[in-house]
Structure formats: structure tokens, C-alpha cells
Design a protein around this motif. Structure first.
Motif, PDB file in Angstrom:
ATOM      1  N   ALA A  57      -0.270  41.162  -6.132  1.00 47.63           N
ATOM      2  CA  ALA A  57       0.375  41.394  -7.698  1.00 47.63           C
ATOM      3  C   ALA A  57       1.671  42.394  -7.665  1.00 47.63           C
ATOM      4  N   PHE A  84     -20.036  45.101 -12.176  1.00 46.34           N
ATOM      5  CA  PHE A  84     -18.804  45.966 -12.172  1.00 46.34           C
ATOM      6  C   PHE A  84     -17.392  45.638 -12.145  1.00 46.34           C
ATOM      7  N   PHE A  85     -17.328  44.314 -12.547  1.00 46.49           N
ATOM      8  CA  PHE A  85     -15.897  43.749 -12.723  1.00 46.49           C
ATOM      9  C   PHE A  85     -15.052  44.189 -13.944  1.00 46.49           C
ATOM     10  N   ALA A 117       0.414  43.677 -19.166  1.00 45.41           N
ATOM     11  CA  ALA A 117       0.863  45.029 -18.522  1.00 45.41           C
ATOM     12  C   ALA A 117      -0.441  45.427 -17.461  1.00 45.41           C
ATOM     13  N   GLY A 118      -0.951  44.589 -16.485  1.00 38.48           N
ATOM     14  CA  GLY A 118      -1.753  45.113 -15.651  1.00 38.48           C
ATOM     15  C   GLY A 118      -0.845  45.670 -14.306  1.00 38.48           C
ATOM     16  N   THR A 119      -1.473  45.428 -13.202  1.00 38.27           N
ATOM     17  CA  THR A 119      -0.803  45.874 -11.859  1.00 38.27           C
ATOM     18  C   THR A 119       0.421  45.122 -11.743  1.00 38.27           C
ATOM     19  N   GLY A 132       0.111  43.748 -28.458  1.00 37.20           N
ATOM     20  CA  GLY A 132      -0.187  42.321 -29.369  1.00 37.20           C
ATOM     21  C   GLY A 132      -0.453  41.546 -28.166  1.00 37.20           C
ATOM     22  N   GLU A 133      -0.832  40.191 -28.800  1.00 35.15           N
ATOM     23  CA  GLU A 133      -1.128  38.877 -28.132  1.00 35.15           C
ATOM     24  C   GLU A 133       0.257  38.291 -27.678  1.00 35.15           C
ATOM     25  N   ARG A 183      -2.077  43.067 -24.579  1.00 38.79           N
ATOM     26  CA  ARG A 183      -2.778  42.810 -25.671  1.00 38.79           C
ATOM     27  C   ARG A 183      -3.851  44.483 -26.072  1.00 38.79           C
ATOM     28  N   ALA A 215      -5.328  39.595  -5.835  1.00 41.30           N
ATOM     29  CA  ALA A 215      -5.793  40.861  -5.350  1.00 41.30           C
ATOM     30  C   ALA A 215      -4.210  41.688  -6.092  1.00 41.30           C
ATOM     31  N   GLY A 216      -4.717  43.347  -6.311  1.00 39.54           N
ATOM     32  CA  GLY A 216      -3.655  44.018  -6.701  1.00 39.54           C
ATOM     33  C   GLY A 216      -2.645  44.097  -5.792  1.00 39.54           C
ATOM     34  N   ILE A 261       3.522  35.959 -11.612  1.00 44.61           N
ATOM     35  CA  ILE A 261       3.037  36.920 -10.606  1.00 44.61           C
ATOM     36  C   ILE A 261       1.612  37.107 -10.735  1.00 44.61           C
TER      37      ILE A 261
HETATM   38  C1  LIG Z   1     -14.026  45.946  -9.172  1.00 43.12           C
HETATM   39  C2  LIG Z   1     -12.618  45.611  -8.740  1.00 43.12           C
HETATM   40  C3  LIG Z   1     -11.991  46.244  -7.639  1.00 43.12           C
HETATM   41  C4  LIG Z   1     -10.763  45.708  -7.140  1.00 43.12           C
HETATM   42  N1  LIG Z   1     -10.388  46.382  -6.063  1.00 43.12           N
HETATM   43  C5  LIG Z   1      -9.044  45.856  -5.542  1.00 43.12           C
HETATM   44  C6  LIG Z   1      -8.486  46.563  -4.255  1.00 43.12           C
HETATM   45  O1  LIG Z   1      -9.191  47.547  -3.610  1.00 43.12           O
HETATM   46  N2  LIG Z   1      -7.556  46.231  -3.833  1.00 43.12           N
HETATM   47  C7  LIG Z   1      -6.718  45.242  -4.688  1.00 43.12           C
HETATM   48  O2  LIG Z   1      -5.581  44.619  -4.127  1.00 43.12           O
HETATM   49  N3  LIG Z   1      -7.393  44.590  -5.633  1.00 43.12           N
HETATM   50  C8  LIG Z   1      -8.259  45.042  -6.005  1.00 43.12           C
HETATM   51  N4  LIG Z   1      -8.825  44.312  -7.317  1.00 43.12           N
HETATM   52  C9  LIG Z   1      -8.042  43.106  -7.934  1.00 43.12           C
HETATM   53  C10 LIG Z   1      -6.878  43.902  -8.779  1.00 43.12           C
HETATM   54  O3  LIG Z   1      -7.401  44.693  -9.833  1.00 43.12           O
HETATM   55  C11 LIG Z   1      -6.193  42.574  -9.661  1.00 43.12           C
HETATM   56  O4  LIG Z   1      -6.088  41.629  -8.704  1.00 43.12           O
HETATM   57  C12 LIG Z   1      -4.901  42.996  -9.929  1.00 43.12           C
HETATM   58  O5  LIG Z   1      -5.136  43.912 -11.180  1.00 43.12           O
HETATM   59  C13 LIG Z   1      -4.294  41.454 -10.678  1.00 43.12           C
HETATM   60  O6  LIG Z   1      -3.089  42.269 -11.443  1.00 43.12           O
HETATM   61  P1  LIG Z   1      -2.271  41.136 -12.434  1.00 43.12           P
HETATM   62  O7  LIG Z   1      -0.980  41.898 -12.870  1.00 43.12           O
HETATM   63  O8  LIG Z   1      -1.982  39.705 -11.960  1.00 43.12           O
HETATM   64  O9  LIG Z   1      -3.482  41.285 -13.808  1.00 43.12           O
HETATM   65  P2  LIG Z   1      -4.213  42.239 -14.372  1.00 43.12           P
HETATM   66  O10 LIG Z   1      -4.117  43.399 -13.697  1.00 43.12           O
HETATM   67  O11 LIG Z   1      -5.500  41.759 -14.783  1.00 43.12           O
HETATM   68  O12 LIG Z   1      -3.393  42.390 -15.707  1.00 43.12           O
HETATM   69  C14 LIG Z   1      -3.273  41.346 -16.663  1.00 43.12           C
HETATM   70  C15 LIG Z   1      -2.807  41.939 -17.870  1.00 43.12           C
HETATM   71  O13 LIG Z   1      -2.439  41.010 -18.879  1.00 43.12           O
HETATM   72  C16 LIG Z   1      -2.912  41.115 -20.457  1.00 43.12           C
HETATM   73  N5  LIG Z   1      -2.851  39.966 -21.029  1.00 43.12           N
HETATM   74  C17 LIG Z   1      -3.424  38.625 -20.665  1.00 43.12           C
HETATM   75  N6  LIG Z   1      -2.991  37.548 -21.536  1.00 43.12           N
HETATM   76  C18 LIG Z   1      -2.174  38.436 -22.349  1.00 43.12           C
HETATM   77  C19 LIG Z   1      -1.766  37.879 -23.768  1.00 43.12           C
HETATM   78  N7  LIG Z   1      -1.598  36.453 -23.950  1.00 43.12           N
HETATM   79  N8  LIG Z   1      -1.023  38.634 -24.206  1.00 43.12           N
HETATM   80  C20 LIG Z   1      -0.856  39.798 -24.051  1.00 43.12           C
HETATM   81  N9  LIG Z   1      -1.743  40.581 -22.722  1.00 43.12           N
HETATM   82  C21 LIG Z   1      -2.243  39.704 -22.090  1.00 43.12           C
HETATM   83  C22 LIG Z   1      -4.349  41.520 -19.864  1.00 43.12           C
HETATM   84  O14 LIG Z   1      -4.931  42.317 -21.205  1.00 43.12           O
HETATM   85  C23 LIG Z   1      -4.186  42.490 -18.647  1.00 43.12           C
HETATM   86  O15 LIG Z   1      -3.927  43.791 -19.079  1.00 43.12           O
HETATM   87  C24 LIG Z   1     -10.138  44.717  -7.626  1.00 43.12           C
HETATM   88  C25 LIG Z   1     -10.596  44.293  -8.941  1.00 43.12           C
HETATM   89  C26 LIG Z   1     -11.801  44.560  -9.389  1.00 43.12           C
HETATM   90  C27 LIG Z   1     -12.498  43.943 -10.554  1.00 43.12           C
END
Ligand SMILES: Cc1cc2nc3c(=O)[nH]c(=O)nc-3n(C[C@H](O)[C@H](O)[C@H](O)COP(=O)(O)OP(=O)(O)OC[C@H]3O[C@@H](n4cnc5c(N)ncnc54)[C@H](O)[C@@H]3O)c2cc1C
Length: 405
Positions: free
Chosen positions: A304, A121-122, A13-15, A79-80, A39, A300-301, A277
Motif C-alpha cells: 500500500a 488480533f486483527f 486514511a489508512g497506510t 465521514g463516510e 470514517r 500488505a502495508g 491502491i
Molecule cells: C495484525 C496485523 C499485522 C500486520 N502486519 C503487517 C506488517 O508487518 N507489514 C505489512 O506490510 N503489513 C502488515 N499488515 C497489513 C497492513 O496493515 C495493511 O495491509 C495495510 O494497512 C493496508 O493499507 P490500506 O491503506 O490499503 O488499508 P487500511 O490501512 O486498512 O486503511 C483503509 C482505511 O479506509 C477507511 N475506509 C474504508 N472505506 C471507507 C469509506 N467508504 N469512507 C471513509 N473511510 C473509509 C477505513 O476506515 C480505513 O481507515 C498487518 C495487518 C494486521 C491486521
């Protein structure tokens, strides 16, 4: 099994996971279950880590309980996600086993902190800590180092370097900020014109830019680069090495690097019931950035988010009938430059023979758009329906940004 209804399970549950779950909930009837496995209980908005790092945000102001960011009717299991049995369409979620019709991997990228003594800062914790370090910094050289590719948000290292420089300058501290990266230019995927524009932004703001610096290691404050003189820095800020989440291999849809192989437009993997995704995918683009190395869709978000919208449409079309939309590879980037200014680039990343990007001048508008997006995201689906959210959406549209969800 879920009677006549389907069960769609999203791991992460990220972006991407949040947008997908919410959009799907709008599109398919309540008899179909949408289950999100995550998680961590708290979501932090990563783009704001840059502001947290220089004291322009508080940690709590950029974090929310995941539950609050999901629409009602979306089930959340904290959870995982693990033990995927694709032949039986089963996945383990914490202590329970769920049978799915469709499984979506949205697990992002994991980070490995290999450089002892470096700040970052990541992550939320890293950015918070770095603020404390920068407040105490008394001067000297700051090295912002990209330790390896790929990494998420191709603009973030340059943004971080410019914001650190701006913060220290305002504090009256004499510091030299330098950015080191193995890449031949800033954001190689965006082509030479954008690369020059970003190097120009760095130079104008007094940040030294050092391309083609592949890091071998760090000892004390001394950085060793392949075929280069060592660099000594008082403060090292690292963009950590990124690794694919384990869930991708468990699902049996990984490429040789462990990232999910997907159809670039449908986000389908080789298993018809599994999609992926966001950052956990690896999508090659037309063109190369060094010999025999294809350009890749940036992690990048913005991608996503767009992939989640397209996939929600596809899964909904499968259930309700209708035309399934595709992810078309378009995206934008607002590049924070300090002093409440930002640059803006818009790109068609699936264009041939290589991605086509359009640049806009650095200005306050882009910074404000980024702030507005942050507020909109953290408001969550409940508050987004309020008058304020409507006003923000109208404002965003003026800048060509679609905030509809
Ligand atoms: C400093 C910084 C600045 C950024 N600025 C920008 C910006 O300006 N514009 C932009 O477009 N992007 C930006 N990004 C990038 C953006 O945050 C990511 O690309 C985006 O969050 C990716 O989304 P996602 O859903 O793929 O993964 P994420 O948002 O990372 O979410 C993944 C989720 O999956 C969960 N997870 C993983 N494995 C499991 C498992 N087995 N069981 C349960 N949960 C699990 C994790 O806990 C996490 O919550 C930035 C990133 C950083 C670090």
C-alpha cells in the motif's frame, strides 16, 4: 470545482491513503486541493496489534488521531465516502458533495467475524481483548485459524502463533499452539523455499502447522474442516474473513469478487479519473498456487505504501509534467518470531515466471527495524523532521530500508 487547481480526493486514511496524501502535498502546489475522506478519527498501526496482544504495547501507544499523521495542507473530512457519480466526478463525503479531478480508492479490506466465541488480533479492540484472555489462560490447546483467503499480511498468522506460544511459555503455562490454514504452505505467494523456512521457524518454536485445512465452521470450541477430523481447542484465535469495501463497487471498478481491478503498474482503473491502491485492490501475479488459481499480490502495508508513492508521482507528473513512475511489485516482510527476533524476506513479486524472494536469517536486527518503522510511522510528518527522526532514518538506511516520505 477548484479554479485552475485540481482536486484530488482520497477515500480512506489508512497506510495507503496517508502516504499518498502526504507525498502528493510535497509534490504539487498549494492551489491543488488534496482531500482525504476517512470514517474514523483515530488511526491504529496494525503491525503493532501483534505486540499489543502479548502485552508489549499499550493501546494508546499505537494509535494516533488521523489529523496528526497528515501534513498541513491536506484537508481531512471525517465521514463516510459514498455515492460516487463517476459521470459527474462527484463523491459524497459525510454531509457534503465534492467534485474531483482524480479519485483514489484506498479503503482497505473489511473484516467479517463469522466465528462465534473466537478471539482475534486483527483489530485493535480484538488484540487488546486477546491480551486479557491470554493473561487468564490456564493451559490447553490454542488454535490459530485462517478462516478464508485472501487476508492481509500473509505472515501475520504465523507471527501471531509464535508470539502466543512465546507469551504462554514465558508465563509457564502448558499449552499447545497450532496454526490451521486452507493454504498448502505458509505464504504460498513466496514460493516453496520461503514456505519451508517459515514452517521450520514454527516447528522450532513448538507451533504445530496444519496446511490444507479449509474451515467449514465452529461449534463451541470444536472446529470443523473439510475432509478432516474435527479439532477441539480451549482457545480459538481467528484470522477473520476479509471483504472488499463497498466504495469499490460504488465506483464501478470492482472485479467479480468486489475488489478493485487496476493496472498492476499504474494503479489506474478502467475509469481514467479513478485509481485504487492497497488492500482494496486485487492484483494477479504470474504463477498459480492451486490449479486455476492465480497467485495474488499480498495485501500488505508495504505494498500500500509503495503503491501510494508511485501513484503520488504519477498524479504529480500529470499536473507538473515529467515522467510518471510505476509501482514495480517489490516488497519486504519482517516476520516476528517472539523473543524479540524476526525473519526477513525481500521479494520481486512481478518477476516471471513467478515471484522471486530472498531470505535472510532470523535475527534481532529485523525486529529492531520493525520497531523503528513503528516509531517513525506514529511520529507523523511533524515530528519526523526532528533530529530523532533523522537519526532513525540513518539507522534504517543501514538496514536497507528507505524511510523517506
Ligand atoms: C495484525 C496485523 C499485522 C500486520 N502486519 C503487517 C506488517 O508487518 N507489514 C505489512 O506490510 N503489513 C502488515 N499488515 C497489513 C497492513 O496493515 C495493511 O495491509 C495495510 O494497512 C493496508 O493499507 P490500506 O491503506 O490499503 O488499508 P487500511 O490501512 O486498512 O486503511 C483503509 C482505511 O479506509 C477507511 N475506509 C474504508 N472505506 C471507507 C469509506 N467508504 N469512507 C471513509 N473511510 C473509509 C477505513 O476506515 C480505513 O481507515 C498487518 C495487518 C494486521 C491486521
Amino acid at each position: 470545482m477548484n479554479g485552475n487547481g485540481k482536486t484530488i480526493v482520497i477515500v480512506g486514511a489508512g497506510t495507503g491513503g496517508i502516504v499518498l496524501a502526504n507525498e502528493l502535498r510535497k509534490r504539487i502546489a498549494a492551489q491543488h486541493r488534496i482531500i482525504v475522506i476517512e470514517r474514523t478519527e483515530t488511526h491504529a498501526f496494525a503491525a503493532s496489534f501483534l505486540w499489543l496482544m502479548v502485552g508489549q504495547r499499550e493501546r494508546n501507544a499505537i494509535s494516533r488521531p488521523v489529523r496528526r499523521l497528515l501534513r498541513s495542507g491536506v484537508e481531512l473530512i471525517i465521514g463516510e465516502g459514498s455515492e460516487i457519480d463517476s459521470s459527474q466526478r462527484r463523491v459524497r463525503a459525510g454531509n457534503e458533495t465534492i467534485t474531483y479531478d482524480s479519485l483514489v480508492l484506498a479503503g482497505g479490506a473489511e473484516m467479517r467475524f463469522d466465528l462465534n466465541g473466537a478471539e482475534t488480533f486483527f483489530t485493535l479492540e480484538g488484540a487488546d481483548r486477546l491480551y486479557a484472555v491470554l493473561r487468564e489462560f490456564r493451559g490447553g490447546k490454542v488454535a490459530v485459524v485462517v478462516t478464508a483467503t485472501p487476508y492481509k499480511c500473509p505472515g501475520a498468522p504465523a507471527e501471531g502463533a509464535m508470539l502466543i506460544r512465546d507469551f504462554l511459555r514465558k508465563k509457564g503455562v502448558s499449552a499447545q499452539v497450532d496454526l490451521y490454514t486452507p493454504e498448502p504452505q505458509p505464504m504460498p505467494v513466496a514460493g516453496p523455499q520461503l514456505g519451508e523456512a517459515v514452517s521450520g521457524m514454527l516447528t522450532e518454536r513448538g507451533v504445530g502447522y496444519h496446511p490444507n485445512h479449509a474451515l467449514r465452521g465452529m461449534d463451541g470450541g470444536v472446529l470443523a474442516f473439510e475432509g478432516r477430523d474435527p479439532v477441539t481447542a480451549k482457545l480459538v484465535v481467528s484470522i477473520p474473513r476479509h471483504a472488499p469495501p463497498a466504495i469499490v463497487r460504488m465506483a464501478g471498478v470492482a472485479n467479480e469478487g468486489g475488489w478493485a481491478s487496476v493496472n498492476p503498474r499504474t494503479l489506474a482503473t478502467k475509469d481514467p479519473s479513478i485509481f485504487a491502491i492497497g488492500d482494496c485492490t486485487a492484483i494477479p501475479l504470474p504463477g498459480t498456487w492451486k490449479p486455476n488459481t492465480p497467485l495474488m499480490l499480498p495485501k500488505a502495508g508495504v505494498f500500500a505504501h509503495a503503491q501510494a508513492l508511485a501513484l503520488a508521482g504519477r498524479i504529480a507528473a500529470d499536473i507538473n509534467g515529467g515522467v510518471a513512475p510505476e509501482f514495480c511489485g517489490e516488497g519486504f516482510c519482517m516476520l516476528e518470531a517472539g523473543e524479540h527476533l524476526a525473519g526477513f524476506a525481500y521479494g520481486d513479486f512481478y518477476a516471471t515466471p513467478s515471484p522471486r524472494l530472498e531470505l535472510r536469517n532470523v535475527g534481532r536486527t529485523w525486529h529492531l527495524s520493525k520497531v523503528m518503522f513503528e516509531k517513525w510511522w506514529l511520529a507523523g510528518p511533524g515530528l519526523r523532521r526532528s533530529a530523532l527522526a533523522t537519526a532513525m532514518q540513518a539507522g534504517a538506511r543501514l538496514y536497507g530500508i528507505d524511510l523517506s516520505l
